[in-house]
Structures are given as C-alpha cells and as structure tokens.
Design a protein around this motif. Structure first.
Motif, PDB file in Angstrom:
ATOM      1  N   TYR A 175      -3.285   4.217  -6.009  1.00  0.00           N
ATOM      2  CA  TYR A 175      -1.957   4.241  -6.633  1.00  0.00           C
ATOM      3  C   TYR A 175      -1.807   5.439  -7.571  1.00  0.00           C
ATOM      4  CZ  TYR A 175      -0.521  -0.306  -4.805  1.00  0.00           C
ATOM      5  OH  TYR A 175      -0.138  -1.337  -3.973  1.00  0.00           O
ATOM      6  N   PHE A 176      -2.878   5.772  -8.293  1.00  0.00           N
ATOM      7  CA  PHE A 176      -2.825   6.933  -9.189  1.00  0.00           C
ATOM      8  C   PHE A 176      -2.596   8.206  -8.384  1.00  0.00           C
ATOM      9  CE2 PHE A 176      -4.604  10.484 -11.514  1.00  0.00           C
ATOM     10  CZ  PHE A 176      -4.145  10.291 -12.806  1.00  0.00           C
ATOM     11  N   ALA A 177      -3.335   8.367  -7.286  1.00  0.00           N
ATOM     12  CA  ALA A 177      -3.218   9.572  -6.467  1.00  0.00           C
ATOM     13  C   ALA A 177      -1.835   9.675  -5.826  1.00  0.00           C
ATOM     14  CB  ALA A 177      -4.301   9.574  -5.395  1.00  0.00           C
ATOM     15  N   LYS A 178      -1.317   8.534  -5.393  1.00  0.00           N
ATOM     16  CA  LYS A 178       0.011   8.539  -4.774  1.00  0.00           C
ATOM     17  C   LYS A 178       1.073   9.059  -5.739  1.00  0.00           C
ATOM     18  CE  LYS A 178       3.524   5.403  -2.893  1.00  0.00           C
ATOM     19  NZ  LYS A 178       3.904   3.978  -2.666  1.00  0.00           N
ATOM     20  N   LYS A 179       0.975   8.666  -7.008  1.00  0.00           N
ATOM     21  CA  LYS A 179       1.974   9.077  -7.996  1.00  0.00           C
ATOM     22  C   LYS A 179       1.666  10.432  -8.610  1.00  0.00           C
ATOM     23  CE  LYS A 179       4.379   7.525 -12.175  1.00  0.00           C
ATOM     24  NZ  LYS A 179       4.455   6.513 -13.249  1.00  0.00           N
ATOM     25  N   ASN A 180       0.383  10.782  -8.686  1.00  0.00           N
ATOM     26  CA  ASN A 180      -0.016  11.994  -9.423  1.00  0.00           C
ATOM     27  C   ASN A 180      -0.886  12.933  -8.580  1.00  0.00           C
ATOM     28  OD1 ASN A 180       0.778  11.109 -12.389  1.00  0.00           O
ATOM     29  ND2 ASN A 180      -0.355   9.384 -11.513  1.00  0.00           N
ATOM     30  N   PRO A 181      -0.468  13.286  -7.368  1.00  0.00           N
ATOM     31  CA  PRO A 181      -1.351  14.106  -6.532  1.00  0.00           C
ATOM     32  C   PRO A 181      -1.686  15.461  -7.141  1.00  0.00           C
ATOM     33  CG  PRO A 181       0.876  14.016  -5.612  1.00  0.00           C
ATOM     34  CD  PRO A 181       0.818  13.000  -6.705  1.00  0.00           C
ATOM     35  N   ARG A 182      -0.770  16.017  -7.913  1.00  0.00           N
ATOM     36  CA  ARG A 182      -1.013  17.347  -8.486  1.00  0.00           C
ATOM     37  C   ARG A 182      -1.989  17.318  -9.653  1.00  0.00           C
ATOM     38  NH1 ARG A 182       4.953  20.360  -8.301  1.00  0.00           N
ATOM     39  NH2 ARG A 182       5.229  20.162  -6.031  1.00  0.00           N
ATOM     40  N   ARG A 183      -2.236  16.137 -10.197  1.00  0.00           N
ATOM     41  CA  ARG A 183      -3.227  16.037 -11.275  1.00  0.00           C
ATOM     42  C   ARG A 183      -4.647  16.117 -10.728  1.00  0.00           C
ATOM     43  NH1 ARG A 183      -2.194  12.168 -16.392  1.00  0.00           N
ATOM     44  NH2 ARG A 183      -0.009  12.661 -16.793  1.00  0.00           N
ATOM     45  N   LEU A 184      -4.798  15.719  -9.479  1.00  0.00           N
ATOM     46  CA  LEU A 184      -6.132  15.568  -8.921  1.00  0.00           C
ATOM     47  C   LEU A 184      -6.555  16.793  -8.130  1.00  0.00           C
ATOM     48  CD1 LEU A 184      -5.970  11.872  -7.646  1.00  0.00           C
ATOM     49  CD2 LEU A 184      -7.042  12.731  -9.742  1.00  0.00           C
ATOM     50  N   SER A 185      -7.768  17.259  -8.423  1.00  0.00           N
ATOM     51  CA  SER A 185      -8.378  18.298  -7.597  1.00  0.00           C
ATOM     52  C   SER A 185      -9.228  17.680  -6.499  1.00  0.00           C
ATOM     53  CB  SER A 185      -9.250  19.216  -8.466  1.00  0.00           C
ATOM     54  OG  SER A 185      -8.449  19.915  -9.401  1.00  0.00           O
ATOM     55  N   GLY A 186      -9.587  16.405  -6.667  1.00  0.00           N
ATOM     56  CA  GLY A 186     -10.381  15.709  -5.669  1.00  0.00           C
ATOM     57  C   GLY A 186     -10.795  14.353  -6.174  1.00  0.00           C
ATOM     58  N   ALA A 187     -11.404  13.571  -5.280  1.00  0.00           N
ATOM     59  CA  ALA A 187     -11.861  12.228  -5.636  1.00  0.00           C
ATOM     60  C   ALA A 187     -13.144  11.909  -4.892  1.00  0.00           C
ATOM     61  CB  ALA A 187     -10.795  11.193  -5.303  1.00  0.00           C
ATOM     62  N   VAL A 188     -13.989  11.101  -5.548  1.00  0.00           N
ATOM     63  CA  VAL A 188     -15.178  10.547  -4.920  1.00  0.00           C
ATOM     64  C   VAL A 188     -15.015   9.038  -4.961  1.00  0.00           C
ATOM     65  CG1 VAL A 188     -17.680  10.311  -5.017  1.00  0.00           C
ATOM     66  CG2 VAL A 188     -16.619  12.509  -5.570  1.00  0.00           C
ATOM     67  N   LEU A 189     -14.904   8.417  -3.799  1.00  0.00           N
ATOM     68  CA  LEU A 189     -14.610   6.993  -3.677  1.00  0.00           C
ATOM     69  C   LEU A 189     -15.885   6.271  -3.260  1.00  0.00           C
ATOM     70  CD1 LEU A 189     -11.214   7.509  -1.831  1.00  0.00           C
ATOM     71  CD2 LEU A 189     -11.555   7.065  -4.274  1.00  0.00           C
ATOM     72  N   VAL A 190     -16.472   5.534  -4.193  1.00  0.00           N
ATOM     73  CA  VAL A 190     -17.804   4.959  -4.022  1.00  0.00           C
ATOM     74  C   VAL A 190     -17.684   3.521  -3.511  1.00  0.00           C
ATOM     75  CG1 VAL A 190     -20.031   4.543  -5.126  1.00  0.00           C
ATOM     76  CG2 VAL A 190     -18.572   6.419  -5.949  1.00  0.00           C
ATOM     77  N   ASP A 191     -17.935   3.348  -2.207  1.00  0.00           N
ATOM     78  CA  ASP A 191     -17.773   2.038  -1.566  1.00  0.00           C
ATOM     79  C   ASP A 191     -16.490   1.386  -2.065  1.00  0.00           C
ATOM     80  OD1 ASP A 191     -19.121   0.892   0.554  1.00  0.00           O
ATOM     81  OD2 ASP A 191     -20.160  -0.588  -0.667  1.00  0.00           O
ATOM     82  N   TYR A 243      -0.636  -3.346  -0.760  1.00  0.00           N
ATOM     83  CA  TYR A 243      -1.599  -2.234  -0.832  1.00  0.00           C
ATOM     84  C   TYR A 243      -1.922  -1.677   0.553  1.00  0.00           C
ATOM     85  CZ  TYR A 243      -5.958   0.213  -2.098  1.00  0.00           C
ATOM     86  OH  TYR A 243      -6.952   1.149  -2.284  1.00  0.00           O
ATOM     87  N   HIS A 244      -1.924  -2.529   1.558  1.00  0.00           N
ATOM     88  CA  HIS A 244      -2.240  -2.105   2.925  1.00  0.00           C
ATOM     89  C   HIS A 244      -1.298  -1.004   3.412  1.00  0.00           C
ATOM     90  CE1 HIS A 244      -3.927  -2.362   6.898  1.00  0.00           C
ATOM     91  NE2 HIS A 244      -2.773  -2.743   7.440  1.00  0.00           N
ATOM     92  N   ALA A 245      -0.077  -0.975   2.860  1.00  0.00           N
ATOM     93  CA  ALA A 245       0.930   0.006   3.292  1.00  0.00           C
ATOM     94  C   ALA A 245       0.872   1.318   2.520  1.00  0.00           C
ATOM     95  CB  ALA A 245       2.325  -0.604   3.166  1.00  0.00           C
ATOM     96  N   VAL A 246       0.013   1.398   1.493  1.00  0.00           N
ATOM     97  CA  VAL A 246      -0.060   2.595   0.650  1.00  0.00           C
ATOM     98  C   VAL A 246      -0.977   3.629   1.302  1.00  0.00           C
ATOM     99  CG1 VAL A 246      -0.650   3.481  -1.640  1.00  0.00           C
ATOM    100  CG2 VAL A 246       0.324   1.188  -1.399  1.00  0.00           C
ATOM    101  N   SER A 247      -0.586   4.874   1.249  1.00  0.00           N
ATOM    102  CA  SER A 247      -1.388   5.934   1.856  1.00  0.00           C
ATOM    103  C   SER A 247      -1.873   6.921   0.800  1.00  0.00           C
ATOM    104  CB  SER A 247      -0.600   6.675   2.939  1.00  0.00           C
ATOM    105  OG  SER A 247       0.583   7.237   2.402  1.00  0.00           O
ATOM    106  N   TRP A 248      -3.048   7.442   1.020  1.00  0.00           N
ATOM    107  CA  TRP A 248      -3.636   8.464   0.146  1.00  0.00           C
ATOM    108  C   TRP A 248      -2.976   9.806   0.448  1.00  0.00           C
ATOM    109  CZ3 TRP A 248      -7.304   7.931  -3.691  1.00  0.00           C
ATOM    110  CH2 TRP A 248      -7.895   9.108  -4.168  1.00  0.00           C
ATOM    111  N   PRO A 249      -2.576  10.580  -0.568  1.00  0.00           N
ATOM    112  CA  PRO A 249      -1.933  11.865  -0.299  1.00  0.00           C
ATOM    113  C   PRO A 249      -2.879  12.846   0.397  1.00  0.00           C
ATOM    114  CG  PRO A 249      -2.384  11.594  -2.650  1.00  0.00           C
ATOM    115  CD  PRO A 249      -2.680  10.285  -2.006  1.00  0.00           C
ATOM    116  N   LYS A 250      -2.392  13.465   1.468  1.00  0.00           N
ATOM    117  CA  LYS A 250      -3.237  14.361   2.255  1.00  0.00           C
ATOM    118  C   LYS A 250      -3.655  15.609   1.482  1.00  0.00           C
ATOM    119  CE  LYS A 250      -1.811  12.933   6.883  1.00  0.00           C
ATOM    120  NZ  LYS A 250      -3.136  12.406   7.221  1.00  0.00           N
ATOM    121  N   SER A 251      -2.933  15.915   0.404  1.00  0.00           N
ATOM    122  CA  SER A 251      -3.263  17.116  -0.377  1.00  0.00           C
ATOM    123  C   SER A 251      -4.487  16.928  -1.265  1.00  0.00           C
ATOM    124  CB  SER A 251      -2.072  17.511  -1.254  1.00  0.00           C
ATOM    125  OG  SER A 251      -1.764  16.474  -2.185  1.00  0.00           O
TER     126      SER A 251
END
Length: 319
Positions: A175-191, A243-251
């Motif tokens: 949800y954070f990435a969906k709203k704030n894609p420009r804040r993020l340079s990347g993410a590490v999603l641990v399990d 949540y199932h309908a939410v997508s991670w921003p491709k950027s």
C-alpha cells in the motif's frame, strides 16, 4: 551469571517462546510471525528532523562509525508511533517487522546495515507493538501504511528510500508503494505477504481455519500480543479480498526473499505461498527472487546475512 539471573533469563525466554507459539498458531491470520516481540532500544531523547539531517551529513563526511539510534515519537491520526533512527546518508533504509513483532526484530540487522552501507537506518513499531500506542479497532494495512508515511515525512525522509519488509509488513509495503512510488528507490520483501496469495478461495479457507484459534484467544488473558492478533483476525477476510486486487508499481524494483518452509504447515497453503512470491518476482524485469535455503519463515533471525546482502545489492543498484 548468577543462578538467580540465569533463572530469570530462562523464565523470560519461556514467556517469549509462549508468545511465539501463540503467534504461530495464528500464522494464517498474521502471516507467520515466528518470534516473540520485545522492546526496541534507543535513546529516549528525540532529535528533530533537521538535527537528524545534520548528523547524517556529518557521519557521511567523516566516515565515522554509525551512531546509536535515537527515538522519535511521532503522532498520526491521534496515536503515537516509535521510530528509531540511526543517522547516515541516503538512501535511507527502512526496516518493517513481521506480524506480532516490533522493531527489535532488526536488532542485529539494523546496525550491520548502518555500518556496511553508511545509510540512515530507520526501524519503527507499528501500532500496539514496542513503544508505539495501541489503537482500538480492526488492524488495517492501509492505515499502517499511513502511519509509515507520516513518520517518514515528519523525519524528513521523502525520497530515496529502500524499504525492507518481513511477512505481514509486505502488506504495508504494497500500500505504501502504491501511494508513494517516487519515494522508493527499491524494496526487499522478506517472505512477505503479497497480493497474489489471497485468492477468494484461499482467503475463505484461511478464515474458516482460524475460527477455532480466534475463539481460543478470546478466552485467554488479554495482552498486547493477543489484542493485536484479534485486531488482525477481525477484518481478515474483507481486508485480504481487497488486498488481492492491489498491484505493486512497476517503477519500484524489488527483491523477494523466500523461505524454504513458508509460514504454513499444510502443503496446499505452502505451495500457494511459494507460487505467489515467484509470480510476483516474475511480473517485472526489475524484480528478482532469492530463496533462503533451509529456513523457516523467520529469515531475519536465521539468515540475517541473506537479508543484509540483498539490501546491500539494492542500495548499490538503485540507491
């Protein structure tokens, strides 16, 4: 160590283990927090965002060792949250613990990342955990993402963020990435708990499986841990169907770290979890999947080196 201190330490370990077992019993509710939460550490004096920035610049310029984290109590929507900040340069590395856990989950990883990368490292306690205040009502990942956004904004961390999220925190990250894609340079999603997993049939099956466990918790002594589990369970179905309908921003680039065991004991759930992580990683060229072999869901405790390496690589590639 004296016999008395040893006995007290053993008692604390037993209590923490019991809390962990309660959390494991509701793995389907909170998506598998496997270790008991503890209080995070840090200075009781909060620096202002401007002061934190000056300290970051000084540390980067002098090449000195990472400073101890400072505690910042930040208010959002009428409740206060604890953010722990180790000064450094950008990108800022933000660590978000799994369900049922607080910022102490990162007590070994956070200082290692600060030392290895020189980055500002931020951990925090979600509502009801660690030093953060509890709130009444069902737990909601969008509200948790709002808390994270408010905290980072008030700390002056508005761009070039590497977000590291374990288990349930994957929902907050999405949800954070969906709203704030420009804040993020990347993410590490641990399990991490990702949208692909929550098909209608799987969500309904988990809801049904949890009914007996939730009823058992209702009869237990009310504690912070049980209240958080029940808050998550109370809105589990509607929240995860949405949540199932939410997508991670491709950027936003992402590294997915998968455990070999997954949070689930049943083969059907475990395979769906593995498939969801792989499908997520395969959905974009700027994502990759790393499997932490011979691990349970608790990768940060069992293989901190895998997490640290993935974050270092993300910082080098996209920070």
């Amino acid at each position: 160590m004296s016999v008395m201190n040893s006995s007290a330490s053993s008692s604390r370990r037993r209590r923490r283990r019991q809390a962990a077992l309660t959390t494991v019993a509701l793995a389907a509710v909170v998506t598998g927090a496997l270790v008991a939460c503890g209080n995070s550490t840090g200075s009781a004096v909060a620096a202002t965002p401007a002061a934190a920035g000056r300290h970051s610049a000084t540390a980067a310029a002098t090449g000195t060792a990472a400073a101890d984290p400072s505690l910042h109590m930040i208010e959002n929507n009428g409740h206060k949250l604890a953010f722990h900040v180790t000064p450094g340069h950008l990108p800022a590395i933000v660590l978000d613990a799994g369900g049922g856990l607080d910022s102490s989950q990162w007590k070994k990883i956070a200082p290692a990342l600060a030392k290895k990368t020189g980055s500002e490292v931020i951990t925090y306690d979600r509502t009801g955990m660690g030093k953060s205040e509890e709130i009444i009502g069902s737990w909601n990942a969008e509200n948790a993402a709002s808390d994270l956004e408010a905290g980072l904004t008030k700390l002056g961390v508005t761009h070039n963020v590497i977000l590291v999220s374990h288990s349930q925190a994957g929902e907050v990250a999405t949800y954070f990435a969906k709203k704030n894609p420009r804040r993020l340079s990347g993410a590490v999603l641990v399990d991490a708990s990702l949208p692909n997993f929550y098909t209608d049939s799987e969500t309904a099956r988990i809801e049904a499986a949890n009914q007996g466990q939730v009823a058992a918790l209702d009869g237990q002594l009310s504690t912070r841990v049980t209240r958080q589990l029940l808050a998550t369970a109370s809105n589990y179905g509607p929240m995860h169907r949405a949540y199932h309908a939410v997508s991670w921003p491709k950027s936003v680039p992402a590294t997915v770290i998968a455990s070999s065991a997954t949070p689930f004991d049943t083969p059907e759930d475990a395979q769906l979890w593995r498939d969801a992580l792989r499908q997520f990683a395969d959905a974009s060229a700027n994502r990759q999947l790393v499997v932490a072999e011979k691990t349970s869901h608790d990768i940060p405790a069992e293989r901190p080196d895998v997490v640290i390496k993935a974050v270092e690589n993300m910082v080098k590639a996209h920070g």
